[in-house]
Design a protein around this motif. Sequence first.
Motif, PDB file in Angstrom:
ATOM      1  N   ALA A 143      -6.982   1.377 -11.393  1.00 35.80           N
ATOM      2  CA  ALA A 143      -7.185   2.818 -11.575  1.00 35.80           C
ATOM      3  C   ALA A 143      -6.725   3.593 -10.347  1.00 35.80           C
ATOM      4  O   ALA A 143      -6.097   4.657 -10.468  1.00 35.80           O
ATOM      5  CB  ALA A 143      -8.661   3.100 -11.855  1.00 35.80           C
ATOM      6  N   GLU A 144      -7.016   3.061  -9.162  1.00 34.92           N
ATOM      7  CA  GLU A 144      -6.581   3.714  -7.925  1.00 34.92           C
ATOM      8  C   GLU A 144      -5.068   3.735  -7.797  1.00 34.92           C
ATOM      9  O   GLU A 144      -4.499   4.616  -7.154  1.00 34.92           O
ATOM     10  CB  GLU A 144      -7.181   2.990  -6.723  1.00 34.92           C
ATOM     11  CG  GLU A 144      -8.646   3.259  -6.485  1.00 34.92           C
ATOM     12  CD  GLU A 144      -8.894   4.678  -6.008  1.00 34.92           C
ATOM     13  OE1 GLU A 144      -8.114   5.185  -5.179  1.00 34.92           O
ATOM     14  OE2 GLU A 144      -9.863   5.295  -6.482  1.00 34.92           O
ATOM     15  N   SER A 145      -4.403   2.744  -8.412  1.00 33.07           N
ATOM     16  CA  SER A 145      -2.950   2.638  -8.295  1.00 33.07           C
ATOM     17  C   SER A 145      -2.197   3.554  -9.247  1.00 33.07           C
ATOM     18  O   SER A 145      -0.980   3.696  -9.145  1.00 33.07           O
ATOM     19  CB  SER A 145      -2.517   1.190  -8.556  1.00 33.07           C
ATOM     20  OG  SER A 145      -3.081   0.313  -7.604  1.00 33.07           O
TER      21      SER A 145
ATOM     22  N   VAL B 111     -10.016  -5.742  -9.457  1.00 34.98           N
ATOM     23  CA  VAL B 111      -8.744  -5.512 -10.149  1.00 34.98           C
ATOM     24  C   VAL B 111      -8.814  -4.247 -11.008  1.00 34.98           C
ATOM     25  O   VAL B 111      -7.898  -3.416 -11.008  1.00 34.98           O
ATOM     26  CB  VAL B 111      -8.365  -6.732 -11.004  1.00 34.98           C
ATOM     27  CG1 VAL B 111      -7.139  -6.423 -11.857  1.00 34.98           C
ATOM     28  CG2 VAL B 111      -8.080  -7.936 -10.111  1.00 34.98           C
ATOM     29  N   LEU B 112      -9.918  -4.098 -11.761  1.00 34.62           N
ATOM     30  CA  LEU B 112     -10.071  -2.928 -12.636  1.00 34.62           C
ATOM     31  C   LEU B 112     -10.015  -1.623 -11.841  1.00 34.62           C
ATOM     32  O   LEU B 112      -9.240  -0.701 -12.156  1.00 34.62           O
ATOM     33  CB  LEU B 112     -11.402  -3.027 -13.382  1.00 34.62           C
ATOM     34  CG  LEU B 112     -11.796  -1.823 -14.245  1.00 34.62           C
ATOM     35  CD1 LEU B 112     -10.856  -1.683 -15.434  1.00 34.62           C
ATOM     36  CD2 LEU B 112     -13.237  -1.968 -14.727  1.00 34.62           C
TER      37      LEU B 112
ATOM     38  N   ALA C 123      -2.121  -4.552  -3.710  1.00 34.25           N
ATOM     39  CA  ALA C 123      -2.255  -5.971  -3.388  1.00 34.25           C
ATOM     40  C   ALA C 123      -3.343  -6.611  -4.234  1.00 34.25           C
ATOM     41  O   ALA C 123      -3.202  -7.747  -4.705  1.00 34.25           O
ATOM     42  CB  ALA C 123      -2.569  -6.137  -1.901  1.00 34.25           C
ATOM     43  N   ALA C 124      -4.443  -5.906  -4.438  1.00 35.20           N
ATOM     44  CA  ALA C 124      -5.548  -6.451  -5.232  1.00 35.20           C
ATOM     45  C   ALA C 124      -5.135  -6.678  -6.681  1.00 35.20           C
ATOM     46  O   ALA C 124      -5.461  -7.711  -7.274  1.00 35.20           O
ATOM     47  CB  ALA C 124      -6.748  -5.508  -5.167  1.00 35.20           C
ATOM     48  N   VAL C 125      -4.421  -5.729  -7.264  1.00 33.52           N
ATOM     49  CA  VAL C 125      -3.976  -5.869  -8.647  1.00 33.52           C
ATOM     50  C   VAL C 125      -3.076  -7.093  -8.806  1.00 33.52           C
ATOM     51  O   VAL C 125      -3.163  -7.826  -9.799  1.00 33.52           O
ATOM     52  CB  VAL C 125      -3.239  -4.595  -9.103  1.00 33.52           C
ATOM     53  CG1 VAL C 125      -2.526  -4.817 -10.429  1.00 33.52           C
ATOM     54  CG2 VAL C 125      -4.217  -3.436  -9.229  1.00 33.52           C
TER      55      VAL C 125
ATOM     56  N   LYS D 104       0.822  -1.206   0.000  1.00 32.21           N
ATOM     57  CA  LYS D 104       0.000   0.000   0.000  1.00 32.21           C
ATOM     58  C   LYS D 104       0.856   1.256   0.000  1.00 32.21           C
ATOM     59  O   LYS D 104       0.534   2.249  -0.670  1.00 32.21           O
ATOM     60  CB  LYS D 104      -0.918  -0.002   1.219  1.00 32.21           C
ATOM     61  CG  LYS D 104      -1.944   1.116   1.225  1.00 32.21           C
ATOM     62  CD  LYS D 104      -2.953   0.924   2.337  1.00 32.21           C
ATOM     63  CE  LYS D 104      -4.061   1.959   2.269  1.00 32.21           C
ATOM     64  NZ  LYS D 104      -5.095   1.738   3.309  1.00 32.21           N
ATOM     65  N   GLU D 105       1.957   1.229   0.727  1.00 33.88           N
ATOM     66  CA  GLU D 105       2.781   2.416   0.874  1.00 33.88           C
ATOM     67  C   GLU D 105       3.781   2.612  -0.257  1.00 33.88           C
ATOM     68  O   GLU D 105       4.088   3.745  -0.636  1.00 33.88           O
ATOM     69  CB  GLU D 105       3.529   2.362   2.210  1.00 33.88           C
ATOM     70  CG  GLU D 105       2.611   2.452   3.426  1.00 33.88           C
ATOM     71  CD  GLU D 105       3.371   2.297   4.735  1.00 33.88           C
ATOM     72  OE1 GLU D 105       4.598   2.034   4.687  1.00 33.88           O
ATOM     73  OE2 GLU D 105       2.734   2.429   5.799  1.00 33.88           O
ATOM     74  N   HIS D 106       4.289   1.497  -0.801  1.00 34.80           N
ATOM     75  CA  HIS D 106       5.411   1.614  -1.741  1.00 34.80           C
ATOM     76  C   HIS D 106       5.211   0.876  -3.060  1.00 34.80           C
ATOM     77  O   HIS D 106       6.064   0.973  -3.945  1.00 34.80           O
ATOM     78  CB  HIS D 106       6.691   1.099  -1.079  1.00 34.80           C
ATOM     79  CG  HIS D 106       7.007   1.760   0.217  1.00 34.80           C
ATOM     80  ND1 HIS D 106       7.367   3.089   0.313  1.00 34.80           N
ATOM     81  CD2 HIS D 106       6.978   1.285   1.491  1.00 34.80           C
ATOM     82  CE1 HIS D 106       7.572   3.400   1.588  1.00 34.80           C
ATOM     83  NE2 HIS D 106       7.336   2.335   2.318  1.00 34.80           N
ATOM     84  N   GLY D 107       4.112   0.151  -3.221  1.00 38.37           N
ATOM     85  CA  GLY D 107       3.873  -0.554  -4.473  1.00 38.37           C
ATOM     86  C   GLY D 107       4.551  -1.901  -4.549  1.00 38.37           C
ATOM     87  O   GLY D 107       5.243  -2.338  -3.616  1.00 38.37           O
ATOM     88  N   ALA D 108       4.369  -2.555  -5.689  1.00 37.14           N
ATOM     89  CA  ALA D 108       4.831  -3.932  -5.857  1.00 37.14           C
ATOM     90  C   ALA D 108       6.341  -4.069  -5.703  1.00 37.14           C
ATOM     91  O   ALA D 108       6.836  -5.109  -5.249  1.00 37.14           O
ATOM     92  CB  ALA D 108       4.396  -4.458  -7.222  1.00 37.14           C
TER      93      ALA D 108
END
Length: 242
Positions: free
Chosen positions: A170-172, A165-166, A114-116, A38-42
């Motif tokens: 978009a949120e990411s 996921v969709l 995380a969802a993506v 959530k804070e830093h991405g994959a």
Amino acid sequence: MSERVVPAPGARRRRRPTKQGVVLSEELIVGTALRLLKEHGAAALTVRRLGAALGADPSALYRYFRDTDDLLLAVADELIGRALRAWRRTGDWRADLRELGLLIHAGALAHPQAAVLSSYRVTGRTNEIRSVEAGLGVLRDAGFPDQEAVGIYHAFIDQALAFAVLDAAAESLPRESRRADEEMWRATYARLPSDTHPHIAATARHLVADMNRSAYPAALELLLSAAGARLASFTSGRRTKP
């Protein structure tokens, strides 16, 4: 995290302090992974970053998870579990499926990275199994035949996860990209002339108002309505049999 073979299952569940005094558990590791995503991405989901965030030797994580993929399955299962823990059956099958779907969707938006990465996976873990059992139970208790219950559950859960996921993707997006996408409906579509694009021009104000919202609640209602119509046909058929 690289490919590694873990010790026997019992070793993965033991709770004892690391050399730094941290008591590790699967729950703690998964919760930390969710926070890092959530804070830093994959890119933050590495054994080194996880170890640093946990205050533990990175090698200790391999007692609990084989590799990144194993951890992502646990992350996916935890997102399902959080939805289930907030869900309460009422006995109204439409209301119960609606609430479960909205909780799954909201959980994905709370942890979009995380969802993506994980929502499309089949985990075979405890929470996913509970979700399948609960969803089928709602439908079978409502009176759907078994094959129909499976088909509707399949459509219901895939719809929820696909929108998760969709919308999470978009949120990411970077904030600037998200704003540019949102503005496109006003800046481009709302200005198309009626002589070349009559249907877009006629509905432009509705497009601007609607297209930047998630379509999941509306799609869910359509699915539930269609399922309700099918249930009514089964019920009617049973009543008219001699």
